[in-house]
Design an enzyme around this catalytic site. Structure first.
Site, PDB file in Angstrom:
ATOM      1  N   LYS A 203       0.868  -1.183   0.000  1.00  0.00           N
ATOM      2  CA  LYS A 203       0.000   0.000   0.000  1.00  0.00           C
ATOM      3  C   LYS A 203       0.900   1.227   0.000  1.00  0.00           C
ATOM      4  O   LYS A 203       1.497   1.588   1.012  1.00  0.00           O
ATOM      5  CB  LYS A 203      -0.902   0.050   1.238  1.00  0.00           C
ATOM      6  N   GLU A 276      10.186   0.994  10.527  1.00  0.00           N
ATOM      7  CA  GLU A 276      11.203   2.055  10.470  1.00  0.00           C
ATOM      8  C   GLU A 276      10.467   3.363  10.670  1.00  0.00           C
ATOM      9  O   GLU A 276       9.666   3.772   9.830  1.00  0.00           O
ATOM     10  CB  GLU A 276      11.945   1.993   9.131  1.00  0.00           C
ATOM     11  N   CYS A 310      13.521  10.474   7.370  1.00  0.00           N
ATOM     12  CA  CYS A 310      13.602   9.946   8.728  1.00  0.00           C
ATOM     13  C   CYS A 310      15.027  10.016   9.278  1.00  0.00           C
ATOM     14  O   CYS A 310      15.219  10.181  10.476  1.00  0.00           O
ATOM     15  CB  CYS A 310      13.066   8.530   8.774  1.00  0.00           C
ATOM     16  N   GLU A 408       9.998  15.210  16.490  1.00  0.00           N
ATOM     17  CA  GLU A 408      10.469  15.284  15.100  1.00  0.00           C
ATOM     18  C   GLU A 408       9.665  16.339  14.332  1.00  0.00           C
ATOM     19  O   GLU A 408       8.441  16.337  14.367  1.00  0.00           O
ATOM     20  CB  GLU A 408      10.267  13.904  14.450  1.00  0.00           C
TER      21      GLU A 408
END
Ligand code: ADP
Length: 540
Positions: A203, A276, A310, A408
């Protein structure tokens, strides 16, 4: 009964008028790519997925959105195809991926255009994705077989118990991919899964389906049987649960928040997952570092893909003796950056990917400013360049009260802090809930490596940015703490898609008393045997 083409009758290119497309793409080409998606032809009602380009916010296409029934259909077809695929020798599977490596490089222009169109990033950032796909395909095509090779360790009774360890494919792997690296995230985790003998259902992210469809189309062109890989464009919360309910293993890349949801759902089914997730990555400049090199590294580490990566750095720790110089040179270089939309190679930083991204970045910086942070450079959107552009931003005086101190941002925003001792830098770097990636800069590589070993991160780069560790595809990459679970790349990145199976075969004598021997005497034999084996180097 509706046919595949009738599902795609709902596909509209542009928003009533032709969108501005780069050279290599045309409305007909996008229509062709849409056919790569897996749709269950019996599903009549479906939502649409509006794909816009962040450069201008124009609608590229409205694509029929995948539904849970499409996911079920994809798994049904994948399961049948996987049974045959798993019987094929590794070298036969690998041949397809060697061709794929060449194809993605040959057709890089179209891939670059599509990545840029859907994500708003620069051509160079898009190029790194193409290079990454080639690297991963090459590594697993040539080295995956060694990781999966049958092995024969010592058995329980030397010479009498022989052992074989096999790595069997788990079956059908589900992959949920993010929008920030639309090509590499849609396909590089599927490559080892497929090479290990699995089928895969992906997906892709809502914003970037066409890039994922191109990645699959090229793999089919390279020779992958059609039903081994399915791309289902659509909404995460709508498709995610059905994908997890049907998968034998799930790999997810995205936010820590959604990663935890995925972990809950996979744990309910007792299937494996690798995640992750986010990072708040530190970048440490030790007192003996070459300042120019470190500033150059920070430029790459902080502003690649406009910081929507990331592994990019958001916390810079610079030795107090270098601090002022570093800040000044960093600011100077940032002010010289060429920022803007466009498909040429001359642009240094592109757009944020969406309204949500712009909103989050703006909120983080506003909050920091209102609580007393100093804006060294940037600190505002750049609406004259496009709807989602944001200036590369450097802050000092950031405190724990500010949201972006520990959360973040996922944008071109970094905070710089001074430190005095290597120990202090290590402590500061480790002081978040995340543990994904880090950078350490020093004239002494052994000093930098010593610091690196103490960092609670899955990957650390010495005198380079994330490209060094990420591009070393033979080595594992992934996060510690709330940055994730499991690894991609290296032997770990393919073994996770398999189940280890041990076959122990007993020869000549059974394990137990023989010929009327008392149990106690047999236990004594084992006791003596254990004592001897511990002292025989070849049999430990
Ligand atoms: P981001 O915040 O960067 O968009 P997300 O974690 O929300 O990252 O999204 C990454 C991927 O996860 C996307 O493909 C998205 O559609 C999918 N996703 C989002 N929410 C869910 C969910 N509840 N279940 C499964 N997948 C989801």
């Amino acid at each position: 009964m509706p046919t595949a083409s009738s599902v795609l009758d709902a596909l509209h290119i542009g928003n009533g008028h032709a969108p501005t497309l780069p050279d290599s793409l045309s409305p007909d080409r996008l229509r062709e790519l849409a056919k790569v998606a897996t749709y269950n032809e019996r599903t009549q009602e479906r939502a649409s997925l509006v794909v816009k380009t962040p450069f201008t916010d124009e609608t590229v296409a409205s694509l029929p959105a995948g539904s849970p029934s499409d996911v079920k259909e994809a798994f049904r077809r994948a399961r049948i195809a996987q049974k045959v695929w798993a019987t094929r020798p590794y070298r036969e599977r690998a041949r397809i991926f060697k061709r794929y490596h060449d194809l993605i490089l040959e057709r890089n222009k179209e891939a670059l255009d599509l990545i840029q169109l859907e994500s708003g990033k620069t051509r160079y950032d898009a190029f790194l994705e193409v290079a990454d796909v080639a690297l991963v395909a090459r590594y697993y095509a040539y080295h995956g077989a060694a990781a999966l090779a049958k092995s024969h360790p010592l058995g329980f009774v030397p010479l009498l118990t022989s052992v074989e360890i096999n790595h069997a494919p788990v079956g059908v792997v589900g992959i949920i991919a993010p929008w920030n690296y639309p090509l590499t995230m849609a396909i590089t985790d599927a490559i080892p899964a497929l090479l290990a003998g699995n089928a895969v259902v992906v997906k892709p992210a809502e914003q970037t389906p066409f890039t994922a469809l191109l990645a699959a189309e090229l793999l089919f062109e390279a020779g992958l049987p059609r039903d081994l890989l399915h791309m289902i464009p659509g909404d995460g919360p709508t498709l995610g649960p059905t994908l997890i309910a049907n998968a034998d293993y799930v790999h997810f890349t995205g936010s820590t928040e959604v990663g935890k949801l995925i972990a809950q759902q996979t744990s309910q089914r007792l299937i494996g997952c690798s995640l992750e997730l986010g990072g708040k990555n530190p970048f440490i400049v030790l007192e003996d570092a070459d300042l120019d090199k470190a500033v150059g590294g920070a430029m790459k580490d902080c502003f690649g893909s406009a910081g929507q990566l990331c592994v990019s750095a958001e916390r810079l720790y610079v030795h107090a003796s270098l601090f002022d110089d570093f800040v000044e040179r960093f600011k100077f270089k940032i002010e010289a950056l060429k920022i803007g939309p466009g498909f040429g190679w001359d642009i240094d930083m592109g757009s944020l990917a969406s309204d949500e991204q712009l909103e989050k970045v703006t909120k983080h910086v506003k909050d920091a400013k209102s609580k007393g942070a100093t804006v060294v450079v940037g600190g505002h959107p750049l609406p004259h360049l496009g709807p989602y552009f944001y200036a590369p931003t450097v802050l000092t005086g950031v405190t724990p009260q500010m949201t972006l101190f520990a959360e973040e941002t996922f944008g071109p925003v970094v905070s710089i802090y001074p430190f005095n001792q290597d120990d202090e830098a290590v402590e500061l770097a480790n002081s978040t809930t995340y543990g994904l990636n880090a950078g350490v800069w020093s004239a002494s590589t052994s000093r930098a490596q010593a610091v690196a070993r103490r960092l609670e991160c899955g990957t650390v780069n010495v005198n380079e940015c994330y490209v060094a560790s990420w591009g070393s595809t033979a080595a594992p990459m992934g996060g510690r703490k709330e940055s994730g679970l499991g690894r991609r790349h290296g032997p770990e990145g393919i073994l996770k898609y398999t189940e280890a199976q041990t076959i122990a075969t007993q020869h000549l004598l059974p394990i137990g008393p023989i010929g009327g021997m008392a149990v106690e005497a047999f236990a004594g034999t084992i006791l003596t045997g254990l004592k001897i084996l511990r002292r025989l180097p070849g049999l430990r």
